[in-house]
Design a protein around this motif. Structure first.
Motif, PDB file in Angstrom:
ATOM      1  N   LEU A  88      29.823  11.629   8.970  1.00 17.06           N
ATOM      2  CA  LEU A  88      29.941  12.761  10.600  1.00 17.06           C
ATOM      3  C   LEU A  88      28.438  12.758  10.737  1.00 17.06           C
ATOM      4  O   LEU A  88      27.772  13.650  11.563  1.00 17.06           O
ATOM      5  N   PHE A  89      27.124  12.818   9.414  1.00 17.49           N
ATOM      6  CA  PHE A  89      26.190  12.880  10.035  1.00 17.49           C
ATOM      7  C   PHE A  89      25.357  12.788  11.810  1.00 17.49           C
ATOM      8  O   PHE A  89      25.547  11.945  12.239  1.00 17.49           O
ATOM      9  N   GLY A  90      24.826  13.685  12.295  1.00 19.81           N
ATOM     10  CA  GLY A  90      24.343  13.710  13.044  1.00 19.81           C
ATOM     11  C   GLY A  90      25.504  13.561  14.469  1.00 19.81           C
ATOM     12  O   GLY A  90      24.854  13.287  15.693  1.00 19.81           O
ATOM     13  N   ASP A  91      27.088  13.638  14.514  1.00 20.92           N
ATOM     14  CA  ASP A  91      27.930  13.286  14.634  1.00 20.92           C
ATOM     15  C   ASP A  91      27.989  14.996  15.434  1.00 20.92           C
ATOM     16  O   ASP A  91      28.128  15.912  14.513  1.00 20.92           O
ATOM     17  N   PRO A  92      28.788  15.920  16.628  1.00 14.00           N
ATOM     18  CA  PRO A  92      28.714  17.359  16.647  1.00 14.00           C
ATOM     19  C   PRO A  92      30.032  17.444  16.079  1.00 14.00           C
ATOM     20  O   PRO A  92      30.375  18.861  16.415  1.00 14.00           O
TER      21      PRO A  92
END
Length: 82
Positions: A44-48
């Protein structure tokens, strides 16, 4: 300090009480996050949808030490104190 890629200690050692995609109740201390891939990288890195607690975590020597094993030990100890 930059995060050590492939460490994953911050995604395993602490409990997370807020919902995580795939873990609506959060996770218990010592439980591997379902969003941690086989290389110990956050999917989920960078995912809102990444939980706020994860976004707020900043790697530092006081917490992460000088190795992946030390990071796991230190974060586990901090979790036990809270």
């Amino acid at each position: 300090m930059n995060c050590r890629l492939g460490c994953g200690a911050c995604c395993i050692a602490p409990s997370i009480s807020s919902p995580i995609p795939g873990m609506p109740e959060g996770k218990k201390a010592g439980q591997r996050c379902v969003q941690l891939d086989k290389n110990n990288l956050c999917k989920l890195f960078g995912d809102p949808s990444r939980p706020a607690v994860c976004l707020q975590f900043k790697a530092c020597e006081d917490v992460c030490g000088s190795s992946n094993a030390e990071a796991m030990w230190r974060i586990t100890q901090l979790e036990a104190l809270t």
